[in-house]
Write an enzyme that holds these catalytic residues in place. Structure first.
Site, PDB file in Angstrom:
ATOM      1  N   CYS A  80       0.853  -1.193   0.000  1.00 18.63           N
ATOM      2  CA  CYS A  80       0.000   0.000   0.000  1.00 18.63           C
ATOM      3  C   CYS A  80       0.890   1.244   0.000  1.00 18.63           C
ATOM      4  O   CYS A  80       1.805   1.358   0.810  1.00 18.63           O
ATOM      5  CB  CYS A  80      -0.892  -0.018   1.236  1.00 18.63           C
ATOM      6  N   CYS A  83       0.324   3.063   3.698  1.00 17.05           N
ATOM      7  CA  CYS A  83       0.721   2.520   4.999  1.00 17.05           C
ATOM      8  C   CYS A  83       1.738   1.394   4.904  1.00 17.05           C
ATOM      9  O   CYS A  83       2.210   0.906   5.930  1.00 17.05           O
ATOM     10  CB  CYS A  83      -0.508   2.048   5.770  1.00 17.05           C
ATOM     11  N   CYS A 129      -7.475  -0.807   1.158  1.00 19.85           N
ATOM     12  CA  CYS A 129      -6.504  -1.366   2.091  1.00 19.85           C
ATOM     13  C   CYS A 129      -7.187  -1.531   3.451  1.00 19.85           C
ATOM     14  O   CYS A 129      -7.800  -0.594   3.946  1.00 19.85           O
ATOM     15  CB  CYS A 129      -5.306  -0.430   2.185  1.00 19.85           C
ATOM     16  N   CYS A 132      -5.475   1.087   6.240  1.00 18.72           N
ATOM     17  CA  CYS A 132      -5.605   2.553   6.237  1.00 18.72           C
ATOM     18  C   CYS A 132      -6.762   3.043   5.362  1.00 18.72           C
ATOM     19  O   CYS A 132      -6.918   4.242   5.180  1.00 18.72           O
ATOM     20  CB  CYS A 132      -4.295   3.183   5.776  1.00 18.72           C
ATOM     21  N   CYS A 152      -8.693  -5.155 -10.094  1.00 22.04           N
ATOM     22  CA  CYS A 152      -8.222  -4.145 -11.039  1.00 22.04           C
ATOM     23  C   CYS A 152      -7.738  -2.943 -10.225  1.00 22.04           C
ATOM     24  O   CYS A 152      -8.535  -2.186  -9.686  1.00 22.04           O
ATOM     25  CB  CYS A 152      -9.376  -3.762 -11.958  1.00 22.04           C
TER      26      CYS A 152
HETATM   27 ZN    ZN Z   1      -2.856   1.046   3.506  1.00 20.78          ZN
END
Ligand code: ZN
Length: 166
Positions: A80, A83, A129, A132, A152
């Protein structure tokens, strides 16, 4: 009178088809291994580039074939951008031809959360995610085996960490 019944039957079929199309990827909350990360928008804005911020924090979508990773085959882990939680690996990445990096499975069930998204009169399932709540992209049911799913994603929401060694 008959045309009213016909119209109602047609309408019923359309609504049924519409409800059915987007309904079988259930919503799910992933439980992040290291707890949630919450920051004020000003901190995200300072940490991210404008494009990363627009995609990850404002649910934007990068233009197809413009992101960093749509054609990337380098072995490694996609984290990510916000984070650093691991989200996908190169082992489940496939060439979808869409111009966005596509995966058939996240690195772990709990690394992402799925939310239904009815924006623009489309029934889609948003992928965020789990740690976060960064917007990553959407998941569709036209992916390859074994899951049949196509995650996607936007390159701007991801950071590839290449595998060590050869
Ligand atoms: Zn994250």
């Amino acid at each position: 009178m008959r045309w009213i019944i016909t119209a109602l039957v047609v309408l019923g079929c359309l609504i049924g088809a519409y409800a059915w199309l987007g309904s079988d990827i259930p919503e799910r909350e992933g439980k992040p291994m290291q707890g949630k990360v919450e920051k004020p928008e000003s901190e995200w804005r300072a940490q991210l580039t404008p494009e990363q911020y627009r995609v990850a924090r404002e649910k934007g979508t990068e233009r197809a074939f413009t992101g960093a990773y749509w054609d990337t085959k380098t072995p490694g882990t996609y984290e990510c951008i916000c984070c650093g939680q691991p989200l996908f690996t190169s082992e489940t990445k496939f060439d979808s031809g869409t111009g966005w990096p596509s995966f058939w499975q996240p690195v772990e069930e709990n690394s992402v959360s799925l939310h239904s998204d009815n924006a623009w009169l489309m029934r889609r399932t948003e992928v965020v995610c789990s740690r976060c709540d960064a917007h990553l992209g959407h998941v569709f049911k036209d992916g390859p085996k074994p899951t049949g799913l196509r995650y996607c994603m936007n390159s701007a929401a991801l950071k590839l960490v290449p595998k060590e060694g050869k």
